[in-house]
Scaffold this motif. Structure first.
Motif, PDB file in Angstrom:
ATOM      1  N   MET A   1       0.793  -1.037  -0.125  1.00  0.00           N
ATOM      2  CA  MET A   1      -0.149  -0.006  -0.041  1.00  0.00           C
ATOM      3  C   MET A   1       0.974   1.182  -0.017  1.00  0.00           C
ATOM      4  O   MET A   1       1.804   1.170   0.488  1.00  0.00           O
ATOM      5  CB  MET A   1      -0.876   0.014   1.326  1.00  0.00           C
ATOM      6  N   ALA A   2       0.672   2.365  -0.743  1.00  0.00           N
ATOM      7  CA  ALA A   2       1.177   3.569  -0.586  1.00  0.00           C
ATOM      8  C   ALA A   2       0.056   4.540  -0.636  1.00  0.00           C
ATOM      9  O   ALA A   2      -1.066   4.543  -0.987  1.00  0.00           O
ATOM     10  CB  ALA A   2       2.034   3.593  -2.081  1.00  0.00           C
ATOM     11  N   ARG A   3       0.648   5.853   0.024  1.00  0.00           N
ATOM     12  CA  ARG A   3      -0.298   7.082   0.306  1.00  0.00           C
ATOM     13  C   ARG A   3       0.362   8.210  -0.916  1.00  0.00           C
ATOM     14  O   ARG A   3       1.739   8.290  -0.459  1.00  0.00           O
ATOM     15  CB  ARG A   3      -0.289   7.435   1.571  1.00  0.00           C
ATOM     16  N   HIS A   4      -0.323   8.674  -1.488  1.00  0.00           N
ATOM     17  CA  HIS A   4       0.130   9.893  -2.255  1.00  0.00           C
ATOM     18  C   HIS A   4      -0.687  11.015  -1.925  1.00  0.00           C
ATOM     19  O   HIS A   4      -1.804  11.186  -2.034  1.00  0.00           O
ATOM     20  CB  HIS A   4      -0.338   9.386  -3.792  1.00  0.00           C
ATOM     21  N   ASP A   5      -0.011  11.906  -1.413  1.00  0.00           N
ATOM     22  CA  ASP A   5      -0.462  13.346  -1.052  1.00  0.00           C
ATOM     23  C   ASP A   5      -0.132  14.374  -2.074  1.00  0.00           C
ATOM     24  O   ASP A   5       1.022  14.570  -2.519  1.00  0.00           O
ATOM     25  CB  ASP A   5       0.216  13.773   0.407  1.00  0.00           C
ATOM     26  N   TRP A   6      -1.149  14.955  -2.484  1.00  0.00           N
ATOM     27  CA  TRP A   6      -1.061  15.960  -3.651  1.00  0.00           C
ATOM     28  C   TRP A   6      -1.206  17.309  -3.202  1.00  0.00           C
ATOM     29  O   TRP A   6      -1.585  17.430  -2.126  1.00  0.00           O
ATOM     30  CB  TRP A   6      -2.279  15.607  -4.577  1.00  0.00           C
TER      31      TRP A   6
ATOM     32  N   TYR B   1      -4.767   6.720  -2.143  1.00  0.00           N
ATOM     33  CA  TYR B   1      -4.310   5.363  -1.737  1.00  0.00           C
ATOM     34  C   TYR B   1      -4.118   4.209  -2.886  1.00  0.00           C
ATOM     35  O   TYR B   1      -4.941   3.983  -3.426  1.00  0.00           O
ATOM     36  CB  TYR B   1      -4.945   4.643  -0.526  1.00  0.00           C
ATOM     37  N   LYS B   2      -2.822   3.864  -3.127  1.00  0.00           N
ATOM     38  CA  LYS B   2      -2.675   2.601  -3.972  1.00  0.00           C
ATOM     39  C   LYS B   2      -2.827   1.329  -3.216  1.00  0.00           C
ATOM     40  O   LYS B   2      -1.894   1.058  -2.267  1.00  0.00           O
ATOM     41  CB  LYS B   2      -1.229   2.792  -4.734  1.00  0.00           C
ATOM     42  N   VAL B   3      -3.207   0.499  -3.734  1.00  0.00           N
ATOM     43  CA  VAL B   3      -3.558  -0.738  -2.779  1.00  0.00           C
ATOM     44  C   VAL B   3      -3.580  -2.044  -3.865  1.00  0.00           C
ATOM     45  O   VAL B   3      -3.931  -1.909  -4.638  1.00  0.00           O
ATOM     46  CB  VAL B   3      -4.764  -0.955  -1.962  1.00  0.00           C
ATOM     47  N   ALA B   4      -3.131  -3.165  -3.140  1.00  0.00           N
ATOM     48  CA  ALA B   4      -3.244  -4.368  -3.902  1.00  0.00           C
ATOM     49  C   ALA B   4      -4.527  -5.084  -3.586  1.00  0.00           C
ATOM     50  O   ALA B   4      -4.664  -5.371  -2.515  1.00  0.00           O
ATOM     51  CB  ALA B   4      -2.076  -5.154  -3.697  1.00  0.00           C
ATOM     52  N   VAL B   5      -5.385  -5.479  -4.543  1.00  0.00           N
ATOM     53  CA  VAL B   5      -6.690  -6.088  -4.268  1.00  0.00           C
ATOM     54  C   VAL B   5      -6.696  -7.426  -4.916  1.00  0.00           C
ATOM     55  O   VAL B   5      -6.008  -7.505  -6.081  1.00  0.00           O
ATOM     56  CB  VAL B   5      -7.761  -5.203  -4.432  1.00  0.00           C
ATOM     57  N   ASP B   6      -7.581  -8.419  -4.321  1.00  0.00           N
ATOM     58  CA  ASP B   6      -7.811  -9.869  -4.989  1.00  0.00           C
ATOM     59  C   ASP B   6      -9.169  -9.388  -5.259  1.00  0.00           C
ATOM     60  O   ASP B   6     -10.142  -9.561  -4.264  1.00  0.00           O
ATOM     61  CB  ASP B   6      -7.573 -10.797  -4.006  1.00  0.00           C
ATOM     62  N   LEU B   7      -9.618  -9.162  -6.569  1.00  0.00           N
ATOM     63  CA  LEU B   7     -10.764  -8.998  -7.146  1.00  0.00           C
ATOM     64  C   LEU B   7     -11.719 -10.229  -7.164  1.00  0.00           C
ATOM     65  O   LEU B   7     -13.014 -10.188  -7.133  1.00  0.00           O
ATOM     66  CB  LEU B   7     -10.810  -8.160  -8.404  1.00  0.00           C
ATOM     67  N   ASP B   8     -11.122 -11.322  -7.485  1.00  0.00           N
ATOM     68  CA  ASP B   8     -11.898 -12.736  -7.772  1.00  0.00           C
ATOM     69  C   ASP B   8     -11.760 -13.671  -6.970  1.00  0.00           C
ATOM     70  O   ASP B   8     -12.090 -14.905  -7.209  1.00  0.00           O
ATOM     71  CB  ASP B   8     -11.721 -13.011  -9.270  1.00  0.00           C
ATOM     72  N   GLY B   9     -10.937 -13.548  -5.986  1.00  0.00           N
ATOM     73  CA  GLY B   9     -10.503 -14.555  -4.827  1.00  0.00           C
ATOM     74  C   GLY B   9      -9.503 -15.659  -5.199  1.00  0.00           C
ATOM     75  O   GLY B   9      -9.549 -16.689  -4.738  1.00  0.00           O
TER      76      GLY B   9
ATOM     77  N   THR C   1      -6.465 -15.172  -5.394  1.00  0.00           N
ATOM     78  CA  THR C   1      -5.041 -14.655  -4.526  1.00  0.00           C
ATOM     79  C   THR C   1      -4.165 -13.818  -5.670  1.00  0.00           C
ATOM     80  O   THR C   1      -3.161 -13.652  -5.211  1.00  0.00           O
ATOM     81  CB  THR C   1      -4.359 -15.574  -3.971  1.00  0.00           C
ATOM     82  N   SER C   2      -4.738 -13.560  -6.802  1.00  0.00           N
ATOM     83  CA  SER C   2      -3.918 -12.871  -7.795  1.00  0.00           C
ATOM     84  C   SER C   2      -4.196 -11.175  -7.387  1.00  0.00           C
ATOM     85  O   SER C   2      -5.506 -11.075  -7.426  1.00  0.00           O
ATOM     86  CB  SER C   2      -3.985 -13.248  -9.363  1.00  0.00           C
ATOM     87  N   THR C   3      -3.144 -10.581  -7.302  1.00  0.00           N
ATOM     88  CA  THR C   3      -3.748  -9.108  -6.933  1.00  0.00           C
ATOM     89  C   THR C   3      -3.389  -8.307  -8.110  1.00  0.00           C
ATOM     90  O   THR C   3      -2.484  -8.357  -8.728  1.00  0.00           O
ATOM     91  CB  THR C   3      -2.862  -8.668  -5.724  1.00  0.00           C
ATOM     92  N   VAL C   4      -4.091  -7.247  -8.058  1.00  0.00           N
ATOM     93  CA  VAL C   4      -3.858  -6.057  -8.909  1.00  0.00           C
ATOM     94  C   VAL C   4      -3.850  -4.756  -8.247  1.00  0.00           C
ATOM     95  O   VAL C   4      -4.388  -4.522  -7.095  1.00  0.00           O
ATOM     96  CB  VAL C   4      -5.139  -6.005 -10.002  1.00  0.00           C
ATOM     97  N   SER C   5      -3.145  -3.690  -8.566  1.00  0.00           N
ATOM     98  CA  SER C   5      -3.155  -2.332  -8.047  1.00  0.00           C
ATOM     99  C   SER C   5      -4.176  -1.529  -8.393  1.00  0.00           C
ATOM    100  O   SER C   5      -4.775  -1.551  -9.537  1.00  0.00           O
ATOM    101  CB  SER C   5      -1.795  -1.696  -8.591  1.00  0.00           C
ATOM    102  N   ARG C   6      -4.842  -1.111  -7.438  1.00  0.00           N
ATOM    103  CA  ARG C   6      -6.114   0.145  -7.512  1.00  0.00           C
ATOM    104  C   ARG C   6      -5.685   1.234  -6.902  1.00  0.00           C
ATOM    105  O   ARG C   6      -5.143   1.151  -5.772  1.00  0.00           O
ATOM    106  CB  ARG C   6      -7.345  -0.726  -7.120  1.00  0.00           C
ATOM    107  N   PHE C   7      -6.163   2.287  -7.342  1.00  0.00           N
ATOM    108  CA  PHE C   7      -6.153   3.642  -6.572  1.00  0.00           C
ATOM    109  C   PHE C   7      -7.415   4.072  -6.154  1.00  0.00           C
ATOM    110  O   PHE C   7      -8.389   4.093  -6.752  1.00  0.00           O
ATOM    111  CB  PHE C   7      -5.442   4.749  -7.459  1.00  0.00           C
ATOM    112  N   TYR C   8      -7.551   4.496  -4.874  1.00  0.00           N
ATOM    113  CA  TYR C   8      -8.727   5.004  -4.141  1.00  0.00           C
ATOM    114  C   TYR C   8      -8.577   6.315  -3.646  1.00  0.00           C
ATOM    115  O   TYR C   8      -7.381   6.624  -2.797  1.00  0.00           O
ATOM    116  CB  TYR C   8      -8.941   3.942  -3.316  1.00  0.00           C
ATOM    117  N   PRO C   9      -9.303   7.540  -3.977  1.00  0.00           N
ATOM    118  CA  PRO C   9      -9.283   8.789  -2.907  1.00  0.00           C
ATOM    119  C   PRO C   9      -9.574   8.313  -1.611  1.00  0.00           C
ATOM    120  O   PRO C   9     -10.583   7.632  -1.476  1.00  0.00           O
ATOM    121  CB  PRO C   9     -10.098   9.542  -3.807  1.00  0.00           C
ATOM    122  N   TRP C  10      -9.151   9.342  -0.790  1.00  0.00           N
ATOM    123  CA  TRP C  10      -9.650   9.098   0.518  1.00  0.00           C
ATOM    124  C   TRP C  10      -9.895  10.531   1.455  1.00  0.00           C
ATOM    125  O   TRP C  10      -9.198  11.402   0.900  1.00  0.00           O
ATOM    126  CB  TRP C  10      -8.394   8.374   1.398  1.00  0.00           C
TER     127      TRP C  10
END
Length: 65
Positions: A1-6, A13-21, A23-32
């Motif tokens: 996980m990484a936090r990006h302050d603009w 926040y950049k996070v690794a998520v397992d979208l389909d169960g 255990t393969s992860t992909v990176s996603r970016f979410y505003p907080w």
């Protein structure tokens, strides 16, 4: 996980998520903050000005006696 302050105040926040169960992860970016999202797990580390994160005061490493 990484936090990006603009500079404009946004936090992303950049996070690794397992979208389909699989255990393969992909990176996603979410505003907080984001409506409907909340912090699920806290971290045992504190931000550091230089070098790797350090354990928060009062925390012990997993393998310490």
């Amino acid at each position: 996980m990484a936090r990006h302050d603009w500079a404009d105040g946004r936090v992303i926040y950049k996070v690794a998520v397992d979208l389909d169960g699989s255990t393969s992860t992909v990176s996603r970016f979410y505003p907080w903050p984001q409506q409907g999202l909340r912090r699920a797990h806290g971290s045992g580390s504190e931000p550091s000005a230089s070098g790797p994160p350090t354990l928060a005061a009062g925390r012990r490493s997993v393998d310490s006696a």
